[in-house]
Design a protein around this motif. Structure first.
Motif, short mmCIF file in Angstrom:
data_model
loop_
_atom_site.label_atom_id
_atom_site.label_comp_id
_atom_site.label_asym_id
_atom_site.label_seq_id
_atom_site.Cartn_x
_atom_site.Cartn_y
_atom_site.Cartn_z
N MET A 165 -4.08 -3.59 81.95
CA MET A 165 -3.64 -2.29 81.45
C MET A 165 -4.74 -1.69 80.59
O MET A 165 -5.26 -2.35 79.68
N HIS A 168 -2.27 2.72 78.34
CA HIS A 168 -0.91 2.19 78.22
C HIS A 168 -0.57 2.16 76.73
O HIS A 168 -1.47 1.95 75.90
N LEU A 178 -0.50 6.63 82.77
CA LEU A 178 -0.72 5.18 82.73
C LEU A 178 -1.81 4.86 83.75
O LEU A 178 -1.83 5.43 84.84
N GLU A 203 3.07 7.13 91.67
CA GLU A 203 1.91 6.27 91.47
C GLU A 203 0.84 6.62 92.50
O GLU A 203 1.14 7.12 93.59
N GLN A 264 6.82 5.97 80.14
CA GLN A 264 5.70 5.05 80.25
C GLN A 264 6.17 3.60 80.20
O GLN A 264 5.40 2.71 79.86
N TYR A 266 6.58 0.44 81.73
CA TYR A 266 6.01 -0.19 82.92
C TYR A 266 7.08 -0.93 83.72
O TYR A 266 7.01 -0.99 84.95
N ASN A 267 8.06 -1.50 83.05
CA ASN A 267 9.09 -2.29 83.74
C ASN A 267 10.30 -1.48 84.18
O ASN A 267 11.31 -2.05 84.60
#
Length: 278
Positions: A165, A168, A178, A203, A264, A266-267
């Motif tokens: 990362m 981030h 990101l 993405e 933001q 990520y998960n």
């Protein structure tokens, strides 16, 4: 500087796409050209992807004429990853030296950006992601050693990989961008396996360090009706929020991932079981 425009497509649209149409809408094959700055503007979350390969001279950009703003980054932020030899990025007169796999975050409001290579024999290759931004955040150079590395996968499933990362919240703050780099372990071929969806973020992938004769089979589309793109070194792929994304390479490779959307986290993903793929 050139700017190509892609308007995006929905999952029902691609049901009728042949290979050429699918590649035209989602694959960018010409971002990295010697002594040129090339951008693609996509209406998928207003992401701009760019590539620049300065060899014999410094390349400059920053005008917002093609997007209706005084400067390209009047209302945007940008991440610049160096995928080649040592290079220098100057932002409004302040210079940053980027080694291979270093990343520069450029905050909203930057006016003039120039890029150069330390050596014409081993030029820098600058890959750029830019998204709309609603805050002014200072520029920052993130060296590879300063990135946060996570390890995923299992060598028994040929998907062991290290994810770094860069842009981030845990490393370098941004407004909505990101960005990071993933390397596959020797002998592993699958990235992002098992696949997932993140409806609140899109993405983009840029595959690199792929030998000239090798390819990555990039899978996309809805889980119940997948499509694929065959990509080569330095190709970039758009992955809308409605699409899965995963791929397998015929040889070693790495990729830059960039995301933008509602958050933001990520998960914030919805895993897709392999048994659901069609």
């Amino acid at each position: 500087m050139t700017m190509k425009v892609l308007y995006g497509a929905g999952p029902n649209d691609i049901k009728t796409y042949d290979t050429a149409r699918l590649r035209a809408e989602f694959l960018m094959e010409d971002l990295f050209q010697a002594n040129k700055v090339s951008f693609t503007y996509t209406h998928v979350d207003r992401l701009i992807l760019g590539g620049a390969v300065p060899t014999s001279s410094t390349l400059s950009f920053g005008s917002g004429e093609e997007i209706g703003t005084p400067f390209l980054l009047s209302a945007r932020e940008m991440g610049i990853a160096n995928l080649g030899g040592t290079g220098v990025v100057s932002v409004d007169g302040k210079s940053f030296t980027l080694e291979n796999r270093d990343v520069l975050y450029v905050g909203r409001g930057a006016q003039e950006i120039s890029v150069a290579s330390a050596s014409a024999d081993k030029p820098a290759r600058f890959y750029m992601n830019s998204v709309p931004a609603g805050a002014d955040i200072p520029h920052r150079l993130i060296k590879r050693a300063e990135s946060k590395m996570l390890t995923f996968g299992d060598p028994k499933r040929a998907n062991l990989r290290n994810l770094r990362m860069y842009i981030h919240p845990e490393v370098t703050p941004s407004c909505l961008l990101l960005l990071g780099i993933t390397d596959l372990a020797e002998g592993s071929v699958w990235n992002t396996m098992p696949p997932h969806l993140h409806e609140r973020r899109m993405e983009a992938y840029c595959y690199f360090d792929l030998p000239e004769e090798e390819r990555v089979i990039h899978l996309m589309g809805r889980p119940e009706e997948t499509r694929h793109l065959v990509v080569k070194n330095l190709d970039a792929v758009l992955s809308p929020a409605w699409s899965i994304h995963m791929g397998a390479g015929t040889g070693p490779y790495a990729f830059v991932w960039g995301m933008t959307g509602e958050n933001q986290e990520y998960n914030d993903v919805a895993p897709v079981a392999l048994s659901e793929l069609r």
